[in-house]
Design an enzyme around this catalytic site. Structure first.
Site, PDB file in Angstrom:
ATOM      1  N   ARG A  61       0.817  -1.216   0.000  1.00  0.00           N
ATOM      2  CA  ARG A  61       0.000   0.000   0.000  1.00  0.00           C
ATOM      3  C   ARG A  61       0.850   1.266   0.000  1.00  0.00           C
ATOM      4  O   ARG A  61       0.430   2.301  -0.506  1.00  0.00           O
ATOM      5  CB  ARG A  61      -0.994  -0.034   1.164  1.00  0.00           C
ATOM      6  CG  ARG A  61      -2.083  -1.089   0.940  1.00  0.00           C
ATOM      7  CD  ARG A  61      -2.881  -1.372   2.185  1.00  0.00           C
ATOM      8  NE  ARG A  61      -2.083  -1.844   3.294  1.00  0.00           N
ATOM      9  CZ  ARG A  61      -1.737  -3.130   3.502  1.00  0.00           C
ATOM     10  NH1 ARG A  61      -2.130  -4.051   2.660  1.00  0.00           N
ATOM     11  NH2 ARG A  61      -1.025  -3.470   4.535  1.00  0.00           N
ATOM     12  N   GLU A  98       4.787  -7.372  13.805  1.00  0.00           N
ATOM     13  CA  GLU A  98       3.978  -7.784  14.951  1.00  0.00           C
ATOM     14  C   GLU A  98       3.527  -9.230  14.878  1.00  0.00           C
ATOM     15  O   GLU A  98       3.188  -9.828  15.894  1.00  0.00           O
ATOM     16  CB  GLU A  98       2.790  -6.847  15.165  1.00  0.00           C
ATOM     17  CG  GLU A  98       1.803  -6.781  14.031  1.00  0.00           C
ATOM     18  CD  GLU A  98       2.138  -5.711  12.989  1.00  0.00           C
ATOM     19  OE1 GLU A  98       1.189  -5.198  12.392  1.00  0.00           O
ATOM     20  OE2 GLU A  98       3.311  -5.408  12.752  1.00  0.00           O
TER      21      GLU A  98
END
Length: 174
Positions: A61, A98
């Site tokens: 993105r 993460e």
């Protein structure tokens, strides 16, 4: 017209348990599909990147945003790709995110980055792993990474601290 942070908050989706259980994924696709929001985001990111020689967008993105900003500023754009997406030779950098390990890459040939002022752009800053890896990779080849800019910063995940002292500009925070 509403503020940029308000537009982002109103249009972004939160998807629980994606890409794995326990992760709250922030989907900015509806934000980018809105012409007013995309224009406001592009303007905000371009303000941050003003003066850069090159805008680097992180896969995937970040590509959309970096291309729009580079067009607005009349600079070049560099796509920092996920590992395995570019033909060899490549330069790579591993990092932790993460929900696991990852690798980013740039072409090893054909682009001279030495001495260029570069701003790194991405959609969401979570733990800071991808932005920190992009900075390390670009600086390793002689670029001067002057700042990072994101559409949304997930403050609770500490990404800002992970990339300090690199200046970070967030258009919104969650």
């Amino acid at each position: 017209m509403s503020s940029v942070p308000a537009m982002i908050t109103a249009l972004a989706r939160t998807v629980p348990d994606f890409p794995e259980p326990g992760v709250l994924f922030r989907d900015l696709t509806p934000v980018f599909a809105d012409r007013d929001a995309l224009a406001a985001i592009t303007d905000g990111l371009a303000d941050v990147a003003s003066g850069a020689d090159l805008v680097a967008g992180i896969d995937s993105r970040g590509f959309l945003l970096a291309a729009a900003v580079a067009t607005r500023l009349r600079t070049g754009v560099l796509a920092i790709r996920k590992g395995g997406k570019l033909p060899p030779p490549v330069l790579s950098e591993d990092y932790q995110r993460e929900y696991g390990a990852a690798t980013i890459e740039i072409p090893a040939d054909g682009i001279e980055l030495v001495g260029l002022r570069v701003v790194v752009i991405d959609d969401v800053l979570a733990t800071g792993g991808s932005v920190a890896a992009a900075q390390r990779l670009l600086e390793r080849v002689g670029a001067d990474v002057t700042a990072a800019a994101v559409v949304m910063e997930l403050e609770a995940l500490g990404g800002r601290d992970a990339i300090a002292p690199l200046p970070l500009h967030s258009l919104s925070r969650a």
